[in-house]
Design a protein around this motif. Structure first.
Motif, PDB file in Angstrom:
ATOM      1  N   UNK A  92       0.819  -1.212   0.000  1.00  0.00           N
ATOM      2  CA  UNK A  92       0.000   0.000   0.000  1.00  0.00           C
ATOM      3  C   UNK A  92       0.855   1.264   0.000  1.00  0.00           C
ATOM      4  N   UNK A  93       2.133   1.124   0.370  1.00  0.00           N
ATOM      5  CA  UNK A  93       3.017   2.293   0.442  1.00  0.00           C
ATOM      6  C   UNK A  93       4.103   2.287  -0.617  1.00  0.00           C
ATOM      7  N   UNK A  94       4.362   1.118  -1.236  1.00  0.00           N
ATOM      8  CA  UNK A  94       5.464   1.002  -2.189  1.00  0.00           C
ATOM      9  C   UNK A  94       5.003   0.307  -3.467  1.00  0.00           C
ATOM     10  N   UNK A  95       5.384   0.869  -4.609  1.00  0.00           N
ATOM     11  CA  UNK A  95       5.308   0.159  -5.883  1.00  0.00           C
ATOM     12  C   UNK A  95       6.644  -0.540  -6.064  1.00  0.00           C
ATOM     13  N   UNK A  96       6.634  -1.849  -6.252  1.00  0.00           N
ATOM     14  CA  UNK A  96       7.867  -2.639  -6.180  1.00  0.00           C
ATOM     15  C   UNK A  96       8.163  -3.316  -7.518  1.00  0.00           C
ATOM     16  N   UNK A  97       9.430  -3.278  -7.898  1.00  0.00           N
ATOM     17  CA  UNK A  97       9.896  -3.891  -9.136  1.00  0.00           C
ATOM     18  C   UNK A  97      11.212  -4.620  -8.858  1.00  0.00           C
ATOM     19  N   UNK A  98      11.560  -5.529  -9.752  1.00  0.00           N
ATOM     20  CA  UNK A  98      12.869  -6.177  -9.677  1.00  0.00           C
ATOM     21  C   UNK A  98      13.376  -6.410 -11.086  1.00  0.00           C
ATOM     22  N   UNK A  99      14.710  -6.543 -11.211  1.00  0.00           N
ATOM     23  CA  UNK A  99      15.305  -6.744 -12.531  1.00  0.00           C
ATOM     24  C   UNK A  99      16.685  -7.362 -12.367  1.00  0.00           C
ATOM     25  N   UNK A 100      17.217  -7.860 -13.481  1.00  0.00           N
ATOM     26  CA  UNK A 100      18.550  -8.453 -13.495  1.00  0.00           C
ATOM     27  C   UNK A 100      19.430  -7.782 -14.522  1.00  0.00           C
ATOM     28  N   UNK A 101      20.732  -7.968 -14.377  1.00  0.00           N
ATOM     29  CA  UNK A 101      21.676  -7.373 -15.316  1.00  0.00           C
ATOM     30  C   UNK A 101      22.054  -8.320 -16.451  1.00  0.00           C
ATOM     31  N   UNK A 102      21.696  -9.593 -16.336  1.00  0.00           N
ATOM     32  CA  UNK A 102      21.936 -10.531 -17.423  1.00  0.00           C
ATOM     33  C   UNK A 102      20.994 -10.225 -18.582  1.00  0.00           C
ATOM     34  N   UNK A 103      21.453 -10.461 -19.814  1.00  0.00           N
ATOM     35  CA  UNK A 103      20.553 -10.244 -20.953  1.00  0.00           C
ATOM     36  C   UNK A 103      19.314 -11.134 -20.918  1.00  0.00           C
ATOM     37  N   UNK A 104      19.462 -12.323 -20.332  1.00  0.00           N
ATOM     38  CA  UNK A 104      18.328 -13.247 -20.288  1.00  0.00           C
ATOM     39  C   UNK A 104      18.430 -14.116 -19.048  1.00  0.00           C
TER      40      UNK A 104
END
Length: 281
Positions: A143-155
């Protein structure tokens, strides 16, 4: 202290010494072994030793023996004294003159007040640790945070052990997918308030600065994907990684974000990473 400023500026004027300094700043408050520094920067041991010696003589870097290993970290007190001198003396205390145009609140006197903060967790593969962090924070304080994640590998692909742990903890995994950080650059990308790296390799990479200069920290931890052995041993490693991230995120969500200025927030998120790293050492 003023007498040290020319020496420090001259020391940082060398490209490879500056590269060491920047890497240690990205990994602060971690202490890095010389072997890791040499590997990341592609330096011979003798060359690295000479550069580290110069940085220590300038009192920009400290050395500590941990067992049989020498480890290095930024001397943040001295670095802050250097920045203070440049700002208060050279700029005569006028941050509007000396602060970067992309970072107008360099003094950190204004609290963050957005109704919902955007957070990005980065790892190399976006297959386990960063996916854990994304799921945990969304569950703890969506309710307080929009959360995302990601990686540095191309795939990359989501790790099946990670998905199993998330299902056992009651998380909805239907919308989870492995993503590359390139998805979060560009005009239409979210403007992040916080960016956290949760693996050393991602933190070591010299990535472009994020738009808006979000508060950032390194919350590194061992990679459960690298654990070998039986399925039970592998599963235990993933459960331990989940638990360590849950502890950090609970400490993060307990922070009064809206009432803290930028400098206080930066110190707080650094302290969370340092405290949890010490607890697991």
């Amino acid at each position: 202290m003023e007498q040290m400023i020319p020496s420090r500026l001259a020391t940082l004027g060398h490209p490879q010494r500056l590269a060491i300094f920047r890497l240690l700043m990205r990994r602060y408050p971690d202490r890095l072994p010389a072997g890791e520094l040499a590997e990341v920067l592609g330096l011979k041991a003798s060359t690295l030793s000479a550069y580290l010696s110069a940085l220590m003589q300038a009192r920009l870097v400290t050395q500590e023996r941990v067992g049989t290993s020498l480890r290095y970290a930024i001397d943040m007190t001295e670095v802050r004294h250097t920045f203070d001198y440049l700002l208060l003396d050279c700029c005569r205390g006028r941050p509007e003159v000396c602060s970067p145009v992309s970072l107008p609140q360099v003094t950190g006197t204004t609290a963050m007040s957005d109704p919902k903060y955007k957070v990005l967790f980065i790892c190399t593969g976006n297959s386990a640790r960063s996916i854990f962090a994304e799921s945990i924070l969304r569950n703890e304080a969506g309710d307080r945070f929009d959360v995302y994640s990601a990686g540095t590998k191309p795939y990359s692909e989501l790790n099946p052990f990670a998905l199993e742990v998330l299902e056992q903890k009651g998380h909805d995994i239907s919308a989870l997918r492995a993503k590359n950080v390139s998805e979060f650059h560009g005009e239409d990308a979210p403007r992040f308030d916080f960016v956290f790296t949760v693996c050393n390799q991602a933190a070591n990479e010299d990535c472009p600065a994020w738009e808006g200069q979000p508060v950032s920290a390194h919350w590194g931890m061992p990679d459960p994907v690298q654990v070998e052995g039986t399925d039970a041993q592998k599963s235990l490693a993933f459960h331990q990684a989940y638990g360590a991230l849950q502890n950090r995120i609970k400490a993060f969500t307990a922070l009064p974000v809206s009432s803290l200025d930028r400098i206080s927030l930066q110190r707080a998120v650094d302290d969370i990473g340092a405290a949890q790293a010490g607890a697991s050492a």
